[in-house]
Design an enzyme around this catalytic site. Structure first.
Site, PDB file in Angstrom:
ATOM      1  N   GLY A 262       9.115 -21.743  18.204  1.00  0.00           N
ATOM      2  CA  GLY A 262       8.136 -22.791  18.371  1.00  0.00           C
ATOM      3  C   GLY A 262       7.616 -23.107  19.759  1.00  0.00           C
ATOM      4  N   CYS A 397       5.966  -8.583  22.525  1.00  0.00           N
ATOM      5  CA  CYS A 397       6.769  -8.400  23.745  1.00  0.00           C
ATOM      6  C   CYS A 397       7.251  -6.956  23.779  1.00  0.00           C
ATOM      7  CB  CYS A 397       7.936  -9.386  23.807  1.00  0.00           C
ATOM      8  SG  CYS A 397       9.041  -9.357  22.385  1.00  0.00           S
TER       9      CYS A 397
END
Length: 533
Positions: A262, A397
Protein backbone atom coordinates in the site's frame (compact mmCIF):
# COMPACT_ATOMS: atom_id res chain seq x y z
CA UNK A 1 24.59 15.93 11.27
CA UNK A 2 22.38 14.69 14.03
CA UNK A 3 24.08 13.56 17.20
CA UNK A 4 22.57 10.30 18.35
CA UNK A 5 23.92 10.55 21.91
CA UNK A 6 24.86 7.62 24.10
CA UNK A 7 22.74 4.57 23.36
CA UNK A 8 21.52 2.31 26.09
CA UNK A 9 22.72 -1.27 25.76
CA UNK A 10 19.98 -3.85 25.17
CA UNK A 11 19.06 -5.98 28.14
CA UNK A 12 19.69 -9.72 28.30
CA UNK A 13 16.17 -10.69 27.22
CA UNK A 14 16.30 -8.37 24.20
CA UNK A 15 19.64 -9.87 23.14
CA UNK A 16 18.27 -13.40 23.40
CA UNK A 17 15.13 -12.57 21.41
CA UNK A 18 17.10 -10.69 18.76
CA UNK A 19 19.56 -13.53 18.25
CA UNK A 20 16.80 -16.13 18.15
CA UNK A 21 14.92 -14.22 15.42
CA UNK A 22 18.17 -13.56 13.54
CA UNK A 23 19.02 -17.26 13.64
CA UNK A 24 15.65 -18.16 12.14
CA UNK A 25 16.05 -15.59 9.37
CA UNK A 26 19.61 -16.61 8.51
CA UNK A 27 18.48 -20.25 8.42
CA UNK A 28 15.68 -19.36 5.98
CA UNK A 29 18.10 -17.41 3.79
CA UNK A 30 20.62 -20.26 3.81
CA UNK A 31 17.89 -22.64 2.74
CA UNK A 32 16.87 -20.37 -0.18
CA UNK A 33 20.48 -19.86 -1.22
CA UNK A 34 21.15 -23.61 -1.16
CA UNK A 35 18.08 -24.28 -3.30
CA UNK A 36 19.11 -21.45 -5.67
CA UNK A 37 15.66 -19.98 -5.53
CA UNK A 38 14.63 -16.44 -4.74
CA UNK A 39 13.35 -16.39 -1.18
CA UNK A 40 11.99 -13.48 0.80
CA UNK A 41 14.15 -10.40 1.17
CA UNK A 42 15.89 -9.61 4.45
CA UNK A 43 13.63 -6.58 4.79
CA UNK A 44 10.48 -8.68 4.43
CA UNK A 45 11.70 -11.29 6.89
CA UNK A 46 12.76 -8.78 9.55
CA UNK A 47 9.51 -6.80 9.22
CA UNK A 48 7.43 -9.92 9.97
CA UNK A 49 5.01 -9.48 12.85
CA UNK A 50 6.71 -12.26 14.82
CA UNK A 51 10.05 -10.40 14.92
CA UNK A 52 10.13 -8.47 18.19
CA UNK A 53 13.13 -6.20 17.69
CA UNK A 54 13.13 -5.44 13.99
CA UNK A 55 15.98 -2.93 13.72
CA UNK A 56 18.36 -4.91 15.93
CA UNK A 57 17.47 -8.20 14.22
CA UNK A 58 18.04 -6.69 10.78
CA UNK A 59 21.49 -5.47 11.87
CA UNK A 60 22.52 -8.88 13.24
CA UNK A 61 21.30 -10.67 10.10
CA UNK A 62 23.16 -8.29 7.78
CA UNK A 63 26.41 -8.55 9.75
CA UNK A 64 26.16 -12.32 9.96
CA UNK A 65 25.76 -12.59 6.19
CA UNK A 66 28.71 -10.26 5.59
CA UNK A 67 30.89 -12.55 7.73
CA UNK A 68 29.69 -15.90 6.36
CA UNK A 69 32.74 -16.51 4.15
CA UNK A 70 35.15 -15.71 6.96
CA UNK A 71 33.29 -18.01 9.34
CA UNK A 72 33.16 -20.88 6.85
CA UNK A 73 36.92 -20.65 6.39
CA UNK A 74 37.30 -21.07 10.16
CA UNK A 75 34.80 -23.95 10.29
CA UNK A 76 36.72 -25.63 7.47
CA UNK A 77 40.06 -25.17 9.21
CA UNK A 78 38.66 -26.86 12.33
CA UNK A 79 37.04 -29.68 10.34
CA UNK A 80 35.31 -32.61 11.99
CA UNK A 81 31.69 -32.52 13.06
CA UNK A 82 31.59 -28.71 13.19
CA UNK A 83 32.51 -28.33 9.53
CA UNK A 84 29.95 -30.97 8.59
CA UNK A 85 27.11 -29.53 10.65
CA UNK A 86 27.75 -25.98 9.40
CA UNK A 87 28.03 -27.06 5.76
CA UNK A 88 31.67 -26.01 5.47
CA UNK A 89 33.04 -29.29 4.10
CA UNK A 90 34.12 -29.21 0.46
CA UNK A 91 31.12 -29.96 -1.69
CA UNK A 92 28.77 -29.91 1.29
CA UNK A 93 25.32 -28.62 0.55
CA UNK A 94 21.95 -28.69 2.18
CA UNK A 95 20.21 -31.52 0.37
CA UNK A 96 17.91 -33.38 2.70
CA UNK A 97 18.12 -30.94 5.59
CA UNK A 98 14.89 -30.40 7.50
CA UNK A 99 13.55 -26.95 8.36
CA UNK A 100 14.72 -27.47 11.95
CA UNK A 101 18.25 -28.32 10.75
CA UNK A 102 18.38 -25.19 8.60
CA UNK A 103 17.21 -23.21 11.61
CA UNK A 104 19.97 -24.78 13.73
CA UNK A 105 22.56 -23.90 11.09
CA UNK A 106 21.27 -20.31 11.10
CA UNK A 107 21.62 -20.24 14.88
CA UNK A 108 25.17 -21.52 14.53
CA UNK A 109 26.21 -18.77 12.13
CA UNK A 110 24.65 -16.06 14.31
CA UNK A 111 26.34 -17.51 17.40
CA UNK A 112 29.72 -17.67 15.63
CA UNK A 113 29.35 -14.10 14.32
CA UNK A 114 28.53 -12.73 17.77
CA UNK A 115 31.37 -14.74 19.36
CA UNK A 116 34.09 -13.81 16.88
CA UNK A 117 33.11 -10.45 15.33
CA UNK A 118 30.14 -9.01 17.22
CA UNK A 119 29.03 -8.19 20.73
CA UNK A 120 29.45 -11.37 22.73
CA UNK A 121 27.54 -10.04 25.76
CA UNK A 122 25.21 -12.60 27.30
CA UNK A 123 26.13 -15.05 24.56
CA UNK A 124 26.65 -17.95 26.95
CA UNK A 125 22.97 -17.65 27.93
CA UNK A 126 21.80 -18.34 24.36
CA UNK A 127 21.44 -21.97 23.44
CA UNK A 128 19.81 -21.64 20.05
CA UNK A 129 16.39 -23.00 19.21
CA UNK A 130 14.89 -25.08 22.01
CA UNK A 131 18.27 -25.14 23.79
CA UNK A 132 19.79 -27.09 20.92
CA UNK A 133 23.36 -25.97 21.66
CA UNK A 134 24.55 -26.37 18.05
CA UNK A 135 27.92 -24.93 19.07
CA UNK A 136 29.27 -26.77 22.10
CA UNK A 137 31.83 -25.28 24.52
CA UNK A 138 34.46 -27.32 22.67
CA UNK A 139 33.39 -25.71 19.37
CA UNK A 140 33.58 -22.26 20.95
CA UNK A 141 37.13 -22.86 22.17
CA UNK A 142 38.14 -24.27 18.79
CA UNK A 143 36.71 -21.27 16.93
CA UNK A 144 38.48 -18.79 19.18
CA UNK A 145 41.80 -20.55 18.66
CA UNK A 146 41.19 -20.87 14.90
CA UNK A 147 40.55 -17.12 14.58
CA UNK A 148 43.73 -16.26 16.52
CA UNK A 149 45.77 -18.60 14.32
CA UNK A 150 44.20 -17.27 11.11
CA UNK A 151 44.84 -13.64 12.16
CA UNK A 152 48.46 -14.44 12.87
CA UNK A 153 48.88 -16.17 9.52
CA UNK A 154 47.23 -13.24 7.70
CA UNK A 155 49.37 -10.77 9.67
CA UNK A 156 46.42 -8.75 10.89
CA UNK A 157 45.77 -7.63 14.43
CA UNK A 158 41.96 -7.41 14.54
CA UNK A 159 39.08 -9.75 13.74
CA UNK A 160 37.55 -7.03 11.54
CA UNK A 161 40.70 -6.84 9.43
CA UNK A 162 40.65 -10.63 9.02
CA UNK A 163 36.98 -10.58 7.94
CA UNK A 164 37.67 -7.77 5.46
CA UNK A 165 39.85 -10.18 3.46
CA UNK A 166 36.70 -12.18 2.62
CA UNK A 167 34.49 -9.24 1.57
CA UNK A 168 32.97 -9.42 -1.93
CA UNK A 169 34.49 -7.09 -4.50
CA UNK A 170 31.46 -4.80 -4.35
CA UNK A 171 31.66 -4.54 -0.58
CA UNK A 172 28.43 -6.43 0.02
CA UNK A 173 25.11 -4.68 -0.20
CA UNK A 174 24.51 -1.40 -2.00
CA UNK A 175 23.65 1.33 0.50
CA UNK A 176 21.06 3.70 -0.86
CA UNK A 177 20.14 7.08 0.56
CA UNK A 178 17.29 6.86 3.05
CA UNK A 179 14.14 8.36 1.56
CA UNK A 180 10.86 9.28 3.21
CA UNK A 181 7.72 10.52 1.47
CA UNK A 182 5.86 13.42 3.04
CA UNK A 183 2.18 12.56 3.42
CA UNK A 184 0.62 15.84 2.31
CA UNK A 185 -2.75 14.77 3.70
CA UNK A 186 -1.28 15.46 7.14
CA UNK A 187 1.70 17.80 6.78
CA UNK A 188 3.34 20.04 4.19
CA UNK A 189 6.74 19.27 2.71
CA UNK A 190 8.23 22.44 4.18
CA UNK A 191 6.90 21.70 7.66
CA UNK A 192 8.25 18.15 7.56
CA UNK A 193 11.62 19.35 6.27
CA UNK A 194 11.84 22.01 9.00
CA UNK A 195 10.89 19.47 11.69
CA UNK A 196 13.68 17.08 10.71
CA UNK A 197 16.28 19.81 10.34
CA UNK A 198 15.38 21.29 13.73
CA UNK A 199 16.21 17.90 15.24
CA UNK A 200 19.59 17.90 13.53
CA UNK A 201 18.85 15.55 10.65
CA UNK A 202 20.64 16.13 7.37
CA UNK A 203 17.99 16.04 4.64
CA UNK A 204 16.79 17.70 1.45
CA UNK A 205 13.90 17.53 -1.00
CA UNK A 206 14.48 15.07 -3.84
CA UNK A 207 15.21 16.66 -7.20
CA UNK A 208 12.73 14.44 -9.07
CA UNK A 209 9.86 13.79 -6.65
CA UNK A 210 8.88 16.94 -4.78
CA UNK A 211 7.22 15.16 -1.84
CA UNK A 212 10.24 12.96 -1.13
CA UNK A 213 12.88 13.79 1.48
CA UNK A 214 16.39 12.35 1.10
CA UNK A 215 18.63 11.48 4.07
CA UNK A 216 22.12 9.96 4.23
CA UNK A 217 22.29 6.17 3.90
CA UNK A 218 21.76 4.43 7.20
CA UNK A 219 19.62 7.17 8.78
CA UNK A 220 17.17 5.41 11.08
CA UNK A 221 13.69 6.92 11.09
CA UNK A 222 11.57 3.89 12.03
CA UNK A 223 10.79 5.15 15.52
CA UNK A 224 10.43 8.83 14.58
CA UNK A 225 7.15 10.46 15.63
CA UNK A 226 6.44 11.74 12.10
CA UNK A 227 6.73 8.19 10.76
CA UNK A 228 4.77 6.51 13.53
CA UNK A 229 1.76 8.81 13.13
CA UNK A 230 1.74 8.66 9.32
CA UNK A 231 2.79 12.22 8.53
CA UNK A 232 5.86 10.75 6.80
CA UNK A 233 6.06 7.37 5.05
CA UNK A 234 9.28 5.40 4.71
CA UNK A 235 9.26 4.66 0.99
CA UNK A 236 12.07 3.99 -1.46
CA UNK A 237 12.69 6.42 -4.28
CA UNK A 238 12.06 3.74 -6.90
CA UNK A 239 8.73 2.84 -5.31
CA UNK A 240 7.61 6.48 -5.68
CA UNK A 241 8.25 6.59 -9.43
CA UNK A 242 5.03 4.95 -10.77
CA UNK A 243 2.58 7.30 -9.02
CA UNK A 244 4.79 10.32 -9.74
CA UNK A 245 4.87 9.40 -13.42
CA UNK A 246 1.11 8.67 -13.50
CA UNK A 247 0.50 12.13 -12.00
CA UNK A 248 -3.28 11.99 -11.41
CA UNK A 249 -5.01 15.33 -10.85
CA UNK A 250 -6.68 16.44 -7.65
CA UNK A 251 -10.17 14.99 -7.39
CA UNK A 252 -9.51 12.12 -9.81
CA UNK A 253 -10.57 8.57 -9.08
CA UNK A 254 -7.82 5.95 -9.56
CA UNK A 255 -7.33 2.21 -9.40
CA UNK A 256 -4.29 0.51 -7.91
CA UNK A 257 -4.57 -2.91 -9.52
CA UNK A 258 -1.97 -4.81 -7.46
CA UNK A 259 -2.02 -2.67 -4.37
CA UNK A 260 -0.73 -4.34 -1.19
CA UNK A 261 1.12 -3.47 0.98
CA UNK A 262 0.00 0.00 0.00
CA UNK A 263 2.80 2.58 -0.15
CA UNK A 264 1.94 3.45 -3.75
CA UNK A 265 -1.77 3.37 -2.87
CA UNK A 266 -1.41 5.91 -0.07
CA UNK A 267 0.83 7.99 -2.34
CA UNK A 268 -1.99 8.09 -4.92
CA UNK A 269 -4.46 9.01 -2.18
CA UNK A 270 -2.33 11.99 -1.16
CA UNK A 271 -2.12 13.10 -4.79
CA UNK A 272 -5.87 12.97 -5.56
CA UNK A 273 -6.82 14.35 -2.15
CA UNK A 274 -10.02 14.01 -0.15
CA UNK A 275 -12.15 14.97 -3.15
CA UNK A 276 -10.79 12.02 -5.14
CA UNK A 277 -10.58 8.31 -4.48
CA UNK A 278 -8.57 5.13 -4.98
CA UNK A 279 -9.90 1.61 -5.50
CA UNK A 280 -7.21 -0.79 -4.28
CA UNK A 281 -7.26 -4.44 -5.37
CA UNK A 282 -5.20 -7.34 -4.08
CA UNK A 283 -6.04 -11.04 -4.05
CA UNK A 284 -4.06 -11.71 -0.85
CA UNK A 285 -6.20 -11.08 2.23
CA UNK A 286 -3.24 -10.84 4.61
CA UNK A 287 -1.41 -8.31 2.45
CA UNK A 288 -4.61 -6.34 2.06
CA UNK A 289 -4.95 -6.22 5.84
CA UNK A 290 -1.59 -4.49 5.99
CA UNK A 291 -2.73 -2.04 3.30
CA UNK A 292 -5.76 -1.09 5.40
CA UNK A 293 -3.52 -0.51 8.41
CA UNK A 294 -1.29 1.75 6.32
CA UNK A 295 -4.36 3.62 5.06
CA UNK A 296 -5.52 4.25 8.62
CA UNK A 297 -2.08 5.42 9.75
CA UNK A 298 -1.76 7.86 6.85
CA UNK A 299 -5.31 9.19 7.20
CA UNK A 300 -6.23 8.03 3.70
CA UNK A 301 -8.82 5.42 4.71
CA UNK A 302 -11.62 7.81 3.72
CA UNK A 303 -10.09 8.01 0.22
CA UNK A 304 -9.05 4.39 -0.38
CA UNK A 305 -11.50 1.53 -0.79
CA UNK A 306 -9.65 -1.77 -0.55
CA UNK A 307 -11.06 -4.91 -2.12
CA UNK A 308 -9.78 -8.48 -1.79
CA UNK A 309 -10.08 -9.34 -5.47
CA UNK A 310 -7.86 -10.33 -8.39
CA UNK A 311 -7.60 -7.29 -10.67
CA UNK A 312 -8.14 -9.49 -13.72
CA UNK A 313 -11.64 -10.35 -12.46
CA UNK A 314 -12.71 -6.71 -12.09
CA UNK A 315 -15.36 -5.71 -14.66
CA UNK A 316 -14.15 -2.55 -16.44
CA UNK A 317 -17.71 -1.77 -17.57
CA UNK A 318 -19.18 -1.85 -14.05
CA UNK A 319 -20.91 1.38 -13.05
CA UNK A 320 -18.81 1.43 -9.87
CA UNK A 321 -15.71 2.28 -11.92
CA UNK A 322 -17.35 4.69 -14.34
CA UNK A 323 -15.39 7.61 -12.87
CA UNK A 324 -11.94 5.99 -12.87
CA UNK A 325 -9.52 8.16 -14.87
CA UNK A 326 -6.09 6.81 -13.90
CA UNK A 327 -4.82 3.29 -13.23
CA UNK A 328 -1.58 2.14 -11.59
CA UNK A 329 -0.27 -1.38 -12.26
CA UNK A 330 2.73 -2.71 -10.38
CA UNK A 331 2.18 -6.47 -10.81
CA UNK A 332 4.21 -9.39 -9.52
CA UNK A 333 7.63 -9.56 -11.13
CA UNK A 334 10.99 -11.32 -10.75
CA UNK A 335 12.30 -8.64 -8.37
CA UNK A 336 15.63 -8.74 -10.18
CA UNK A 337 16.11 -5.01 -9.60
CA UNK A 338 16.29 -5.66 -5.86
CA UNK A 339 18.71 -8.59 -5.99
CA UNK A 340 21.75 -6.55 -4.98
CA UNK A 341 20.20 -6.40 -1.51
CA UNK A 342 18.35 -9.71 -1.36
CA UNK A 343 19.53 -11.93 1.46
CA UNK A 344 19.52 -15.19 -0.50
CA UNK A 345 21.42 -13.62 -3.41
CA UNK A 346 23.92 -12.03 -1.02
CA UNK A 347 24.55 -15.40 0.57
CA UNK A 348 25.06 -17.13 -2.77
CA UNK A 349 27.71 -14.56 -3.66
CA UNK A 350 29.22 -14.66 -0.17
CA UNK A 351 29.56 -18.43 -0.44
CA UNK A 352 31.14 -18.14 -3.88
CA UNK A 353 28.10 -19.61 -5.65
CA UNK A 354 26.76 -17.34 -8.37
CA UNK A 355 25.09 -20.16 -10.27
CA UNK A 356 27.28 -19.57 -13.32
CA UNK A 357 27.04 -22.30 -15.88
CA UNK A 358 24.03 -23.99 -14.32
CA UNK A 359 21.81 -24.41 -17.35
CA UNK A 360 19.01 -26.09 -15.37
CA UNK A 361 18.73 -23.08 -13.05
CA UNK A 362 18.82 -20.70 -16.02
CA UNK A 363 16.01 -22.65 -17.68
CA UNK A 364 13.92 -22.50 -14.50
CA UNK A 365 14.48 -18.74 -14.22
CA UNK A 366 13.54 -18.23 -17.87
CA UNK A 367 10.39 -20.29 -17.43
CA UNK A 368 9.40 -18.30 -14.35
CA UNK A 369 10.01 -14.95 -16.07
CA UNK A 370 7.99 -16.09 -19.12
CA UNK A 371 5.04 -16.85 -16.83
CA UNK A 372 5.37 -13.52 -15.06
CA UNK A 373 5.55 -11.63 -18.35
CA UNK A 374 2.40 -13.38 -19.60
CA UNK A 375 0.54 -12.27 -16.47
CA UNK A 376 1.91 -8.74 -16.76
CA UNK A 377 0.67 -8.43 -20.35
CA UNK A 378 -2.76 -9.71 -19.33
CA UNK A 379 -2.98 -7.11 -16.58
CA UNK A 380 -2.02 -4.22 -18.88
CA UNK A 381 -4.44 -5.32 -21.62
CA UNK A 382 -7.20 -5.60 -19.00
CA UNK A 383 -6.44 -2.05 -17.86
CA UNK A 384 -6.99 -0.71 -21.38
CA UNK A 385 -10.65 -1.81 -21.11
CA UNK A 386 -11.70 0.74 -18.48
CA UNK A 387 -13.77 3.18 -20.55
CA UNK A 388 -12.92 6.47 -18.80
CA UNK A 389 -9.24 5.86 -18.00
CA UNK A 390 -6.93 8.46 -19.52
CA UNK A 391 -3.57 7.41 -18.02
CA UNK A 392 -2.08 4.03 -17.07
CA UNK A 393 1.20 3.40 -15.28
CA UNK A 394 2.89 0.01 -15.72
CA UNK A 395 5.92 -0.69 -13.53
CA UNK A 396 8.18 -3.48 -12.26
CA UNK A 397 11.17 -3.77 -9.94
CA UNK A 398 12.84 -5.89 -12.62
CA UNK A 399 15.83 -5.23 -14.86
CA UNK A 400 14.81 -7.85 -17.47
CA UNK A 401 13.69 -6.55 -20.86
CA UNK A 402 11.29 -9.51 -21.02
CA UNK A 403 9.26 -7.99 -18.16
CA UNK A 404 9.75 -4.40 -19.26
CA UNK A 405 10.27 -3.31 -22.87
CA UNK A 406 8.98 -6.60 -24.31
CA UNK A 407 5.76 -6.31 -22.31
CA UNK A 408 5.27 -2.76 -23.62
CA UNK A 409 5.98 -3.83 -27.18
CA UNK A 410 3.61 -6.78 -27.03
CA UNK A 411 0.65 -4.76 -25.70
CA UNK A 412 1.00 -1.82 -28.07
CA UNK A 413 -1.51 -3.19 -30.61
CA UNK A 414 -4.14 -3.45 -27.87
CA UNK A 415 -3.17 0.00 -26.61
CA UNK A 416 -3.69 1.57 -30.02
CA UNK A 417 -7.07 -0.12 -30.45
CA UNK A 418 -8.22 1.64 -27.29
CA UNK A 419 -6.67 4.96 -28.30
CA UNK A 420 -3.61 4.78 -26.01
CA UNK A 421 -0.07 5.81 -26.87
CA UNK A 422 3.17 5.96 -24.89
CA UNK A 423 3.72 9.19 -22.96
CA UNK A 424 7.14 10.63 -22.15
CA UNK A 425 7.33 9.66 -18.48
CA UNK A 426 9.14 11.98 -16.03
CA UNK A 427 11.04 14.01 -18.66
CA UNK A 428 13.63 15.19 -16.11
CA UNK A 429 14.85 11.62 -15.50
CA UNK A 430 17.99 10.72 -17.45
CA UNK A 431 17.85 6.91 -17.82
CA UNK A 432 15.41 5.78 -20.49
CA UNK A 433 14.21 2.46 -21.89
CA UNK A 434 16.10 0.06 -24.16
CA UNK A 435 15.18 -0.11 -27.88
CA UNK A 436 14.39 -3.67 -28.98
CA UNK A 437 12.94 -5.28 -32.10
CA UNK A 438 9.43 -3.86 -32.47
CA UNK A 439 10.04 -0.96 -30.07
CA UNK A 440 11.61 2.09 -31.69
CA UNK A 441 14.18 4.44 -30.20
CA UNK A 442 11.49 7.12 -29.91
CA UNK A 443 9.19 4.73 -28.03
CA UNK A 444 12.02 3.55 -25.76
CA UNK A 445 12.76 7.16 -24.85
CA UNK A 446 9.24 7.40 -23.41
CA UNK A 447 10.09 4.69 -20.86
CA UNK A 448 12.17 5.11 -17.72
CA UNK A 449 14.60 2.76 -16.01
CA UNK A 450 16.51 2.99 -12.74
CA UNK A 451 19.84 1.22 -12.35
CA UNK A 452 20.35 -0.51 -8.97
CA UNK A 453 24.06 0.34 -8.88
CA UNK A 454 24.31 3.82 -10.41
CA UNK A 455 21.03 5.57 -9.55
CA UNK A 456 20.92 5.42 -5.74
CA UNK A 457 17.79 3.27 -5.77
CA UNK A 458 16.63 -0.23 -6.59
CA UNK A 459 16.32 -1.31 -10.20
CA UNK A 460 12.96 -0.18 -11.61
CA UNK A 461 11.00 0.32 -14.81
CA UNK A 462 7.99 2.53 -15.60
CA UNK A 463 5.87 3.01 -18.72
CA UNK A 464 3.00 5.49 -19.05
CA UNK A 465 0.16 4.95 -21.51
CA UNK A 466 -2.19 7.86 -22.17
CA UNK A 467 -5.06 8.77 -24.46
CA UNK A 468 -6.94 11.94 -25.27
CA UNK A 469 -10.12 12.47 -23.29
CA UNK A 470 -12.02 12.43 -26.59
CA UNK A 471 -11.20 8.72 -26.88
CA UNK A 472 -12.88 7.92 -23.54
CA UNK A 473 -16.48 6.73 -23.41
CA UNK A 474 -17.89 9.99 -22.05
CA UNK A 475 -15.44 12.20 -23.94
CA UNK A 476 -15.08 14.04 -20.63
CA UNK A 477 -18.69 15.21 -20.64
CA UNK A 478 -20.83 14.62 -17.56
CA UNK A 479 -18.18 12.60 -15.76
CA UNK A 480 -18.92 12.99 -12.07
CA UNK A 481 -16.25 12.71 -9.38
CA UNK A 482 -16.82 9.84 -6.98
CA UNK A 483 -14.93 9.10 -3.78
CA UNK A 484 -15.22 5.29 -3.41
CA UNK A 485 -15.96 5.41 0.30
CA UNK A 486 -18.51 8.18 -0.06
CA UNK A 487 -20.25 6.19 -2.77
CA UNK A 488 -20.30 3.16 -0.49
CA UNK A 489 -21.64 5.25 2.38
CA UNK A 490 -24.40 6.62 0.18
CA UNK A 491 -25.42 3.09 -0.74
CA UNK A 492 -25.41 2.04 2.89
CA UNK A 493 -27.43 5.08 3.89
CA UNK A 494 -30.24 4.04 1.59
CA UNK A 495 -30.48 1.00 3.86
CA UNK A 496 -31.02 3.29 6.88
CA UNK A 497 -27.63 3.41 8.48
CA UNK A 498 -27.53 4.71 12.01
CA UNK A 499 -28.04 8.43 12.45
CA UNK A 500 -24.88 8.78 14.54
CA UNK A 501 -22.80 8.11 11.42
CA UNK A 502 -23.90 11.52 10.15
CA UNK A 503 -22.25 13.57 12.91
CA UNK A 504 -19.08 14.49 10.98
CA UNK A 505 -19.37 15.51 7.34
CA UNK A 506 -16.85 16.15 4.61
CA UNK A 507 -17.16 18.62 1.76
CA UNK A 508 -19.06 17.28 -1.21
CA UNK A 509 -17.79 17.67 -4.73
CA UNK A 510 -20.50 20.04 -6.00
CA UNK A 511 -23.20 21.99 -4.20
CA UNK A 512 -26.34 19.84 -4.01
CA UNK A 513 -29.33 20.91 -6.04
CA UNK A 514 -32.72 21.23 -4.44
CA UNK A 515 -33.83 17.97 -5.98
CA UNK A 516 -31.02 15.90 -4.55
CA UNK A 517 -30.03 17.83 -1.41
CA UNK A 518 -31.46 15.25 0.95
CA UNK A 519 -29.73 12.42 -0.83
CA UNK A 520 -26.37 14.27 -0.85
CA UNK A 521 -26.69 15.06 2.82
CA UNK A 522 -27.07 11.38 3.62
CA UNK A 523 -23.93 10.50 1.69
CA UNK A 524 -21.70 12.75 3.81
CA UNK A 525 -19.63 10.91 6.37
CA UNK A 526 -16.04 11.20 7.43
CA UNK A 527 -16.14 7.80 9.10
CA UNK A 528 -14.61 4.90 7.23
CA UNK A 529 -16.87 2.23 5.85
CA UNK A 530 -17.18 -1.10 7.67
CA UNK A 531 -14.33 -2.37 5.48
CA UNK A 532 -11.87 -0.36 7.57
CA UNK A 533 -13.32 -1.06 11.02
Amino acid sequence: ARSMGKRRKPDAQTLLETRADAGAIVGALLRSASAKRKGSSIKALTLAASVKHKKATHAVVMETIKHVRAMKSLFRSIGGDLAAVMGADEGAGGDGLTAAEWRARGDGFVYAYELLFGASRQLTNWRGRDGGDILTPEHVDALTRALEKAMSKAKVTTAAAFAERFSPDNGGTVRYSRTARVNTLKISVNDALDAFREEGYECAVDGLIDTLLVFPAGTDLHAHALVKDGRVVLQGRASCLPAAALNPEKGWVCIDGCAAPGNKTTQLAAMVGKEGGVYAFDADAQRLKRLKENARTTGSDAIIRAKCQDFLTVDPEAETYASVRALLLDPSCSGSGTEVNRGDIMLRHALGDTGDGDDDDDDLDDERIDKLAAFQKSAVRHAFGFPEVERISYSTCSVHTKENEEVVRDVMDAAKRHGFRLAHALPKWHRRGIPIDGLSHAEAKCLIRADPIDDDMEGFFVAIFERDVERTKSKGVGLKPANPNKAATATANTKKRHAKDMDAVQPTYTPPTSSNAAKKKKSKSSKPTPLFR
